[in-house]
Design a protein around this motif. Structure first.
Motif, PDB file in Angstrom:
ATOM      1  N   ARG A 217      37.659  45.201  40.743  1.00  0.00           N
ATOM      2  CA  ARG A 217      38.556  44.412  41.586  1.00  0.00           C
ATOM      3  C   ARG A 217      39.983  44.432  41.049  1.00  0.00           C
ATOM      4  NH1 ARG A 217      34.413  39.279  42.622  1.00  0.00           N
ATOM      5  NH2 ARG A 217      33.652  39.981  44.671  1.00  0.00           N
ATOM      6  N   MET A 218      40.124  44.351  39.735  1.00  0.00           N
ATOM      7  CA  MET A 218      41.450  44.386  39.121  1.00  0.00           C
ATOM      8  C   MET A 218      42.127  45.736  39.355  1.00  0.00           C
ATOM      9  SD  MET A 218      42.144  41.439  37.786  1.00  0.00           S
ATOM     10  CE  MET A 218      41.305  40.770  39.246  1.00  0.00           C
ATOM     11  N   LEU A 219      41.340  46.815  39.273  1.00  0.00           N
ATOM     12  CA  LEU A 219      41.885  48.157  39.515  1.00  0.00           C
ATOM     13  C   LEU A 219      42.396  48.271  40.945  1.00  0.00           C
ATOM     14  CD1 LEU A 219      42.364  51.122  38.699  1.00  0.00           C
ATOM     15  CD2 LEU A 219      39.997  51.583  39.403  1.00  0.00           C
ATOM     16  N   GLN A 220      41.594  47.807  41.905  1.00  0.00           N
ATOM     17  CA  GLN A 220      42.011  47.867  43.301  1.00  0.00           C
ATOM     18  C   GLN A 220      43.249  47.008  43.542  1.00  0.00           C
ATOM     19  OE1 GLN A 220      40.653  49.956  45.572  1.00  0.00           O
ATOM     20  NE2 GLN A 220      39.439  50.674  43.831  1.00  0.00           N
TER      21      GLN A 220
ATOM     22  N   ARG B 253      47.058  48.308  44.814  1.00  0.00           N
ATOM     23  CA  ARG B 253      47.695  47.779  46.021  1.00  0.00           C
ATOM     24  C   ARG B 253      49.030  47.107  45.705  1.00  0.00           C
ATOM     25  NH1 ARG B 253      42.777  45.654  49.959  1.00  0.00           N
ATOM     26  NH2 ARG B 253      41.320  47.307  49.390  1.00  0.00           N
ATOM     27  N   ILE B 254      49.101  46.464  44.564  1.00  0.00           N
ATOM     28  CA  ILE B 254      50.361  45.820  44.164  1.00  0.00           C
ATOM     29  C   ILE B 254      51.444  46.873  43.972  1.00  0.00           C
ATOM     30  CG2 ILE B 254      51.500  44.610  42.255  1.00  0.00           C
ATOM     31  CD1 ILE B 254      48.856  43.005  41.937  1.00  0.00           C
TER      32      ILE B 254
ATOM     33  N   PHE C  17      42.356  34.303  40.809  1.00  0.00           N
ATOM     34  CA  PHE C  17      42.821  35.684  40.764  1.00  0.00           C
ATOM     35  C   PHE C  17      43.916  35.853  39.711  1.00  0.00           C
ATOM     36  CE2 PHE C  17      46.060  38.785  42.187  1.00  0.00           C
ATOM     37  CZ  PHE C  17      45.305  39.951  42.088  1.00  0.00           C
ATOM     38  N   TYR C  18      44.900  34.953  39.695  1.00  0.00           N
ATOM     39  CA  TYR C  18      45.986  35.031  38.723  1.00  0.00           C
ATOM     40  C   TYR C  18      45.452  34.954  37.289  1.00  0.00           C
ATOM     41  CZ  TYR C  18      50.187  34.980  41.634  1.00  0.00           C
ATOM     42  OH  TYR C  18      51.212  35.338  42.493  1.00  0.00           O
ATOM     43  N   THR C  19      44.477  34.080  37.064  1.00  0.00           N
ATOM     44  CA  THR C  19      43.905  33.929  35.725  1.00  0.00           C
ATOM     45  C   THR C  19      43.228  35.216  35.273  1.00  0.00           C
ATOM     46  OG1 THR C  19      43.538  31.557  36.048  1.00  0.00           O
ATOM     47  CG2 THR C  19      42.255  32.631  34.329  1.00  0.00           C
ATOM     48  N   HIS C  20      42.433  35.810  36.160  1.00  0.00           N
ATOM     49  CA  HIS C  20      41.747  37.058  35.822  1.00  0.00           C
ATOM     50  C   HIS C  20      42.740  38.200  35.619  1.00  0.00           C
ATOM     51  CE1 HIS C  20      37.258  36.445  37.043  1.00  0.00           C
ATOM     52  NE2 HIS C  20      37.719  35.488  36.255  1.00  0.00           N
ATOM     53  N   PHE C  21      43.738  38.288  36.496  1.00  0.00           N
ATOM     54  CA  PHE C  21      44.709  39.378  36.425  1.00  0.00           C
ATOM     55  C   PHE C  21      45.512  39.292  35.125  1.00  0.00           C
ATOM     56  CE2 PHE C  21      48.338  42.004  37.350  1.00  0.00           C
ATOM     57  CZ  PHE C  21      47.848  42.975  38.217  1.00  0.00           C
ATOM     58  N   GLN C  22      45.984  38.104  34.800  1.00  0.00           N
ATOM     59  CA  GLN C  22      46.764  37.899  33.574  1.00  0.00           C
ATOM     60  C   GLN C  22      45.911  38.227  32.345  1.00  0.00           C
ATOM     61  OE1 GLN C  22      50.138  36.516  33.459  1.00  0.00           O
ATOM     62  NE2 GLN C  22      50.074  37.176  31.314  1.00  0.00           N
TER      63      GLN C  22
ATOM     64  N   TYR D 180      45.274  42.326  32.434  1.00  0.00           N
ATOM     65  CA  TYR D 180      46.414  43.225  32.237  1.00  0.00           C
ATOM     66  C   TYR D 180      47.474  42.681  31.285  1.00  0.00           C
ATOM     67  CZ  TYR D 180      44.706  46.181  36.032  1.00  0.00           C
ATOM     68  OH  TYR D 180      43.952  47.017  36.815  1.00  0.00           O
ATOM     69  N   GLY D 181      47.371  41.400  30.932  1.00  0.00           N
ATOM     70  CA  GLY D 181      48.358  40.834  30.035  1.00  0.00           C
ATOM     71  C   GLY D 181      49.692  40.575  30.692  1.00  0.00           C
ATOM     72  N   MET D 182      49.713  40.538  31.999  1.00  0.00           N
ATOM     73  CA  MET D 182      50.939  40.242  32.755  1.00  0.00           C
ATOM     74  C   MET D 182      50.534  39.717  34.120  1.00  0.00           C
ATOM     75  SD  MET D 182      52.299  44.030  33.974  1.00  0.00           S
ATOM     76  CE  MET D 182      52.256  44.723  32.326  1.00  0.00           C
TER      77      MET D 182
END
Length: 251
Positions: free
Chosen positions: A204-207, A211-212, A234-239, A242-244
């Motif tokens: 999910r993070m890759l997709q 898209r971003i 989503f923001y919590t998982h993404f951060q 990816y560390g950003m």
């Protein structure tokens, strides 16, 4: 250069098939989908696809019967049937319609790849120069060639790729295989060295990342499209992954 039509009455299957291969790398720059017999016929006549992939059942209609109708129109199209059924009668009917292959669902990437490559070379008089096999044969998360993974694991990966935007869980996958979820999770972990939930989040993070970087969609829309109805989650998982933040990545 090529045009593709995918016909199935399940939207998640359509999305999964669109992502099974890097179609652009094979020269398919126009991809259309249909969920009904009427729409499939209309789009076939309008698009004149080079390749059309039909599910064996489109609602109350049979895919090979639709193909038979299209054959009468003499469209310049090569057909592939996919099905969750392995009954010989379906395969026979498909063969009589002149389909190029009959693939069982969930469609294995390697088998679809071989069929598409064969059609491009033998029927469309194209070539495969410049096509990267790594992208098509290696899982983007695991970095492992699909041929080195078991059939069961490959089917699980295909389910994730087709349904990651839905509420897919290890339990729901296990129920479809009629297996114990704990046992299935242990098998998946042993072979991939990742828990199912970890793989699902990574995919999910890759997709989301792709898209971003490739679109101007709102982050909230992207989060929803990759299976996160809760934007904060989503923001919590993404951060964490990816560390950003998503907005930092887009800058």
């Amino acid at each position: 250069m090529y045009k593709l039509l995918i016909v199935d009455d399940e939207p998640q299957i359509l999305e999964g098939m669109k992502r099974t291969l890097d179609w652009g790398e094979y020269g398919f720059h126009q991809i259309e989908t249909s969920e009904t017999k009427e729409d499939a016929i209309a789009k076939s006549v309008e698009l004149l696809p080079d390749i059309a992939i039909f599910d064996v059942c489109i609602g109350p209609d049979l895919g090979y019967e639709i193909i038979h109708q299209l054959n009468e129109l003499r469209l310049p199209t090569q057909y592939i049937i996919m099905s969750g059924y392995s009954e010989f009668e379906y395969a026979q009917a498909a063969i009589r319609c002149g389909v190029k292959d009959y693939l069982l669902k969930p469609v294995e990437r390697s088998k679809l790849q071989k069929v598409i490559e064969k059609i491009i070379v033998e029927d469309l008089q194209g070539n495969l120069n410049g096509i990267s096999r790594k992208d098509n044969t290696t899982d983007p998360i695991l970095g492992i060639p699909y041929e080195e993974l078991s059939k069961l694991t490959n089917r699980i990966l295909l389910m994730v790729k087709a349904e990651y935007a839905q509420n897919i869980t290890l339990k729901s996958v296990a129920e479809r295989f009629r297996m114990n979820s704990t046992y299935l999770g242990q098998l998946f972990l042993k072979e991939t060295h990742m828990k199912f939930s970890e793989y699902l989040m990574a995919y999910r993070m890759l997709q989301a990342k792709e898209r971003i970087l490739a679109t101007n969609e709102k982050i909230s829309s992207i989060a929803q499209s990759v299976g996160y109805p809760n934007l904060n989650y989503f923001y919590t998982h993404f951060q964490g992954y990816y560390g950003m933040s998503p907005s930092d990545l887009r800058k």
